[in-house]
Design a protein around this motif. Structure first.
Motif, PDB file in Angstrom:
ATOM      1  N   SER A 162      53.620  49.825  27.658  1.00 22.14           N
ATOM      2  CA  SER A 162      52.629  49.393  28.648  1.00 22.14           C
ATOM      3  C   SER A 162      53.130  48.208  29.470  1.00 22.14           C
ATOM      4  O   SER A 162      52.405  47.240  29.701  1.00 22.14           O
ATOM      5  CB  SER A 162      51.296  49.042  27.969  1.00 22.14           C
ATOM      6  OG  SER A 162      50.736  50.171  27.357  1.00 22.14           O
ATOM      7  N   GLU A 172      43.105  47.879  33.698  1.00 24.03           N
ATOM      8  CA  GLU A 172      43.649  48.295  32.408  1.00 24.03           C
ATOM      9  C   GLU A 172      44.543  47.223  31.795  1.00 24.03           C
ATOM     10  O   GLU A 172      44.690  47.157  30.576  1.00 24.03           O
ATOM     11  CB  GLU A 172      44.457  49.588  32.562  1.00 24.03           C
ATOM     12  CG  GLU A 172      43.647  50.785  33.026  1.00 24.03           C
ATOM     13  CD  GLU A 172      42.635  51.247  31.990  1.00 24.03           C
ATOM     14  OE1 GLU A 172      42.872  50.997  30.785  1.00 24.03           O
ATOM     15  OE2 GLU A 172      41.616  51.835  32.374  1.00 24.03           O
ATOM     16  N   THR A 249      48.712  44.981  28.447  1.00 21.33           N
ATOM     17  CA  THR A 249      47.311  44.854  28.047  1.00 21.33           C
ATOM     18  C   THR A 249      47.098  43.537  27.319  1.00 21.33           C
ATOM     19  O   THR A 249      48.036  42.937  26.795  1.00 21.33           O
ATOM     20  CB  THR A 249      46.902  46.021  27.139  1.00 21.33           C
ATOM     21  OG1 THR A 249      47.830  46.116  26.056  1.00 21.33           O
ATOM     22  CG2 THR A 249      46.905  47.329  27.904  1.00 21.33           C
TER      23      THR A 249
END
Length: 403
Positions: A162, A172, A249
């Motif tokens: 990510s 997000e 994140t």
């Protein structure tokens, strides 16, 4: 939204960015399968190193009905409960059903000798034999092994870092949370350089896991004030050994966020933190029926902590005090200066203390030993109320849009 710790486990499942490496070191490029070759994997090998936590697989290349190459790749903990990992990848030579090979571990440089027998049994494969690492020999008995193809294997090993270098927005991802993938030989020097940048490192990202041993790169995660994140990231992208860098994140949920016009909360081109903290504290105190005690911004992470107090009602005559804390992260809706700010709200916590004068009661079931702490559960009204007071919008998860 933080990433949990990635660790090699006893589940005998290779977590690898380049799991099909054919060499003795994790940084050696993988060899391409021969033309017409089919790659097959065995991942459920059992406790091949006794009680040690192991992440292992066997990789075979098939050409027609013949196996042309076999590699045993094993990543293991140095001892029970140890976070230190070592790894070897040994190419095994076939002599009928017998497989043998020698090599060396990548970290401790221990000699490795492998002697196995591959036996087809009832549409499955049994591997039996011995593995010697240094002066320790482990008996291997692994039964009922079925293979998987390249696609299935890679799907099982997939790890999503990510890391997004240029996100469209922060619905997000988190504006405070950054991640870097760094070559292992540059990892320690990069960490040392971060001492000058006032960041909060994720301690679990310092551990060298099996993915790092196999890929030759390591992932480091840290939080930083969103107002400094963009400039810091731009500099770190060019640091020695950095192969990927971006946002990731974090610990806040967009469903607990409020979007507000940036112009209402800016002064001299920056967020007016005093004004915003005062407004958030006043709103939260009203909603939670408490009295604002203090507000504090973190220079490291850019988070605001709002502290409030109110009487505890369990035994009114005791005059106990509940101290409530609410954290908030304020950042741009997307990278760079934008016309919208997003306020991510943490879940409030409540701590009960006896703050009366003179002797006081102490409470059990807490880390400190003199207070009780619990998480405030029914607090959707807090997010809704702050959105109304600040004339902001909330995130609609079903529509994937601000409402």
């Amino acid at each position: 939204m933080r990433f949990p710790i990635l660790a090699c486990s006893a589940l005998i499942l290779g977590i690898a960015a380049t799991p099909f490496a054919m060499a003795q070191t994790a940084r050696t490029p993988a060899k391409s399968p021969p033309v017409g070759g089919e790659v097959r994997y065995f991942t459920g090998l059992g406790d091949i190193l006794g009680d040690l936590p192991v992440d292992a697989f066997i990789r075979e290349i098939h050409d027609g009905g013949k196996i042309t190459s076999t590699v045993l790749d094993v990543c293991y903990s140095a001892s029970m409960g140890s976070e230190h990992k070592d790894r070897f990848a040994v190419e095994l030579k076939a002599d009928g059903q017998k497989l043998s090979g020698t090599g060396q571990t990548t970290e401790e440089k221990l000699p490795v000798t492998v002697s196995l027998t591959r036996k087809p049994e009832n549409r499955a494969i049994t591997f039996q034999g011995k593995i010697t690492i240094g002066d320790k020999t482990s008996e291997v008995t692994s039964t009922d092994n079925t293979d998987s193809d390249q696609r299935e294997f890679e799907a099982a090993q997939n790890t999503d870092d990510s890391i997004t270098a240029n996100p469209a927005d922060f619905t997000e991802l988190s504006p405070q949370s950054l991640a870097l993938r760094v070559k292992r030989e540059n990892f320690a020097d990069l960490l040392k350089s971060l001492r000058n940048d006032d960041v909060e490192l994720s301690l679990d990202s310092l551990a060298t896991d099996c993915a790092a041993l196999r890929s030759g790169t390591q992932l480091v995660r840290f939080d930083v004030d969103p107002q400094r994140a963009g400039a810091l990231l731009a500099r770190l992208k060019t640091a020695p050994g950095v192969v990927a860098a971006g946002w990731t994140t974090g610990s806040y949920d967009t469903e607990r966020a409020v979007r507000v016009p940036a112009a209402d909360w800016r002064k001299d081109g920056k967020i007016d933190r005093d004004h915003l903290a005062s407004a958030l504290a006043a709103s939260a105190s009203k909603i939670l029926k408490a009295q604002a005690a203090s507000t504090k911004w973190s220079d490291t992470t850019g988070e605001l902590t709002i502290t409030m107090k109110r009487p505890n009602t369990l035994v009114p005559s005791l005059n106990l005090t509940d101290t409530l804390e609410v954290s908030a992260l304020v950042g741009p809706e997307k990278p760079g200066n934008t016309d919208r700010l997003v306020i991510w709200l943490g879940v409030p916590t409540t701590t009960t203390r006896d703050e009366t004068s003179g002797p006081h009661l102490n409470f059990a079931d807490s880390a400190a030993g003199d207070e009780t702490e619990n998480t405030y559960t029914d607090d959707d009204g807090l997010v809704q109320g702050i959105a109304a007071d600040l004339k902001g919008q909330r995130w609609d998860a079903e529509q994937a849009a601000w409402k």
